[in-house]
Structures are given as structure tokens and as C-alpha cells.
Design a protein around this motif. Structure first.
Motif, PDB file in Angstrom:
ATOM      1  N   ILE A 131       0.913  -1.295   0.250  1.00  0.00           N
ATOM      2  CA  ILE A 131       0.003   0.181   0.153  1.00  0.00           C
ATOM      3  C   ILE A 131       0.750   1.351   0.085  1.00  0.00           C
ATOM      4  O   ILE A 131       1.774   1.500   1.097  1.00  0.00           O
ATOM      5  CB  ILE A 131      -0.861  -0.072   1.252  1.00  0.00           C
ATOM      6  N   SER A 132       0.884   1.864  -1.050  1.00  0.00           N
ATOM      7  CA  SER A 132       1.747   3.096  -1.075  1.00  0.00           C
ATOM      8  C   SER A 132       1.246   4.259  -0.359  1.00  0.00           C
ATOM      9  O   SER A 132      -0.003   4.410   0.111  1.00  0.00           O
ATOM     10  CB  SER A 132       1.936   3.702  -2.819  1.00  0.00           C
ATOM     11  N   ILE A 133       2.380   5.179  -0.022  1.00  0.00           N
ATOM     12  CA  ILE A 133       1.786   6.375   0.812  1.00  0.00           C
ATOM     13  C   ILE A 133       0.822   7.244   0.174  1.00  0.00           C
ATOM     14  O   ILE A 133       0.114   7.891   0.955  1.00  0.00           O
ATOM     15  CB  ILE A 133       3.126   7.384   1.037  1.00  0.00           C
ATOM     16  N   ASP A 134       0.301   6.992  -1.064  1.00  0.00           N
ATOM     17  CA  ASP A 134      -0.924   7.773  -1.751  1.00  0.00           C
ATOM     18  C   ASP A 134      -2.081   6.901  -1.795  1.00  0.00           C
ATOM     19  O   ASP A 134      -3.107   7.119  -2.229  1.00  0.00           O
ATOM     20  CB  ASP A 134      -0.400   8.595  -3.069  1.00  0.00           C
ATOM     21  N   GLY A 135      -1.799   5.650  -1.056  1.00  0.00           N
ATOM     22  CA  GLY A 135      -3.063   4.711  -1.112  1.00  0.00           C
ATOM     23  C   GLY A 135      -3.189   3.926  -2.014  1.00  0.00           C
ATOM     24  O   GLY A 135      -4.045   2.921  -2.246  1.00  0.00           O
ATOM     25  N   GLN A 136      -2.376   3.949  -3.119  1.00  0.00           N
ATOM     26  CA  GLN A 136      -2.390   2.896  -4.252  1.00  0.00           C
ATOM     27  C   GLN A 136      -1.917   1.464  -3.865  1.00  0.00           C
ATOM     28  O   GLN A 136      -1.109   1.289  -2.971  1.00  0.00           O
ATOM     29  CB  GLN A 136      -1.303   3.261  -5.280  1.00  0.00           C
ATOM     30  N   LYS A 137      -2.693   0.390  -4.254  1.00  0.00           N
ATOM     31  CA  LYS A 137      -2.513  -0.960  -4.079  1.00  0.00           C
ATOM     32  C   LYS A 137      -1.637  -1.523  -5.094  1.00  0.00           C
ATOM     33  O   LYS A 137      -1.925  -1.437  -6.183  1.00  0.00           O
ATOM     34  CB  LYS A 137      -3.661  -1.961  -3.740  1.00  0.00           C
ATOM     35  N   ILE A 138      -0.124  -2.092  -4.781  1.00  0.00           N
ATOM     36  CA  ILE A 138       0.523  -2.834  -5.813  1.00  0.00           C
ATOM     37  C   ILE A 138       0.594  -4.087  -5.325  1.00  0.00           C
ATOM     38  O   ILE A 138       1.196  -4.641  -4.340  1.00  0.00           O
ATOM     39  CB  ILE A 138       1.737  -2.007  -5.813  1.00  0.00           C
ATOM     40  N   LEU A 178      10.926  11.244  -4.121  1.00  0.00           N
ATOM     41  CA  LEU A 178      11.632   9.896  -4.364  1.00  0.00           C
ATOM     42  C   LEU A 178      10.617   9.428  -5.524  1.00  0.00           C
ATOM     43  O   LEU A 178       9.444   9.568  -5.517  1.00  0.00           O
ATOM     44  CB  LEU A 178      11.218   9.119  -3.344  1.00  0.00           C
ATOM     45  N   PRO A 179      11.443   9.164  -6.730  1.00  0.00           N
ATOM     46  CA  PRO A 179      10.688   8.910  -7.965  1.00  0.00           C
ATOM     47  C   PRO A 179       9.860   7.340  -8.149  1.00  0.00           C
ATOM     48  O   PRO A 179       9.184   7.249  -8.996  1.00  0.00           O
ATOM     49  CB  PRO A 179      11.909   8.877  -9.102  1.00  0.00           C
ATOM     50  N   PHE A 180       9.972   6.641  -7.319  1.00  0.00           N
ATOM     51  CA  PHE A 180       9.535   5.353  -7.279  1.00  0.00           C
ATOM     52  C   PHE A 180       8.535   5.236  -6.056  1.00  0.00           C
ATOM     53  O   PHE A 180       8.155   6.114  -5.300  1.00  0.00           O
ATOM     54  CB  PHE A 180      10.590   4.219  -6.909  1.00  0.00           C
ATOM     55  N   LYS A 181       7.677   3.893  -5.828  1.00  0.00           N
ATOM     56  CA  LYS A 181       6.634   3.767  -4.967  1.00  0.00           C
ATOM     57  C   LYS A 181       6.999   3.659  -3.708  1.00  0.00           C
ATOM     58  O   LYS A 181       8.180   2.980  -3.464  1.00  0.00           O
ATOM     59  CB  LYS A 181       5.907   2.421  -5.623  1.00  0.00           C
ATOM     60  N   VAL A 182       6.568   4.402  -2.884  1.00  0.00           N
ATOM     61  CA  VAL A 182       7.111   4.241  -1.389  1.00  0.00           C
ATOM     62  C   VAL A 182       5.816   3.630  -0.506  1.00  0.00           C
ATOM     63  O   VAL A 182       4.642   4.029  -0.707  1.00  0.00           O
ATOM     64  CB  VAL A 182       7.371   5.701  -0.740  1.00  0.00           C
TER      65      VAL A 182
END
Length: 173
Positions: free
Chosen positions: A43-50, A115-119
Motif C-alpha cells: 500500500i503506497s503512501i498515496d493509497g495505491q495498492k500494488i 523519491l521517483p519510485f513507489k513508497v
């Protein structure tokens, strides 16, 4: 009759042990017998599920880190450079903040450093558990297109060898 050899002092024994640990940590690499990466959802810091299923077919770096970890902060600019160098060839990167890292610290760090990648956040520590009880930061996994772990780096990786591994893995079918 000869006298028995003197026993090393406890201090000397501890120093030798510490040196061996430092050498092992310096190597910082454990090679897996092509173990399958765990099936997880970040779960990314912007709420996106990966989901790891979404990442199948791509080379993925998963970096467990913390804002309070000096080595993590030191290596992060090189992680950004690595990602920027290989993202055009299909590299995916997920930086997973440890459960003890306050989410507002993680968000602030990611935003101020752009940071350019998913966090992702590991709020409950479940991701660290599923990746083999990760406790040391930084710990970085390189996962191949087939979803199997190619390498685990404990501590800061040797970026030259990491780049060679990524180069080879990204062109492999």
C-alpha cells in the motif's frame, strides 16, 4: 613439559567475533536458491495498492528502509540513481518503510526528496514478516521477472554489482 597455550581473553574473543560479523555484513549479500518472492500487496503512501502479481514479468527491487536508519538515508540517493538508470528498461522499485517508522516522517521524506519510485508503508509489519522476518535496514531484494528472488542485500549494496545484476536480469527473457 611445555606450558599450555594461553587462552585468548574474552575481550579478544569478542573482538574477533565482531570482526567476523563486520566482514559478513560488509559482504552484505545472500544468494537465494531461486526462492519465490512472497505474494503480497503493498500500500503506497498515496493509497495505491500494488500486488506482487501486478509486478510479475518485471524485474523488481524491494527495499526495506526507515527514516531513522543512517545507512538507508545514505544509500537513498544511489537507489534513486539506480531506479532512474533502469526504469526505462522496465525496473520497478518499491521502498517499504518499516512498521516503526512514523507515516508522517515517511511521507515528508518521500516528498522532500522527490523519491521517483513507489513508497509503501508496512504499518503492521506484515510485509517484513513475509519477506523472511526482515529486521535489519536497509534490506533490499531483487526479484526476477519470474517472481523469484535473485538476490538479497543486507545493508548498503555494492552498486556496481547491483547494476550488473539488474542489467543482466532486465534483458533476460
Amino acid at each position: 613439559m611445555t606450558a599450555p597455550a594461553p587462552r585468548p581473553s574474552r575481550r579478544k574473543f569478542l573482538a574477533i567475533g565482531a570482526a567476523m560479523v563486520a566482514i559478513a555484513a560488509g559482504a552484505g549479500v545472500a544468494v537465494f536458491g531461486r526462492q519465490q518472492a512472497p505474494d503480497v500487496t503493498f500500500i503506497s503512501i498515496d493509497g495505491q495498492k500494488i500486488s506482487s502479481q501486478d509486478l510479475r514479468g518485471k524485474v523488481v527491487m524491494v527495499n526495506f528502509w526507515a527514516t531513522s536508519c543512517a545507512t538507508c538515508v545514505k544509500e537513498m540517493p544511489q537507489m534513486v540513481e539506480t531506479y532512474n538508470k533502469f526504469k526505462g528498461q522496465g525496473l520497478e522499485f518499491v521502498a517499504v518503510a518499516m512498521s516503526y517508522d512514523p507515516p508522517n516522517y515517511v511521507l515528508n521524506y518521500a516528498e522532500t526528496r522527490k523519491l521517483p519510485f513507489k513508497v509503501a508503508l508496512d504499518s503492521g509489519g506484515d510485509l517484513a514478516k513475509q519477506f523472511g522476518d526482515v529486521a535489519m535496514t536497509p534490506t533490499t531484494f531483487v526479484i526476477g521477472k519470474d517472481g523469484k528472488i535473485l538476490k538479497r542485500y543486507l545493508g548498503e549494496p555494492d552498486f556496481a554489482s547491483l547494476h550488473l545484476l539488474l542489467q543482466k536480469s532486465l534483458v533476460a527473457g
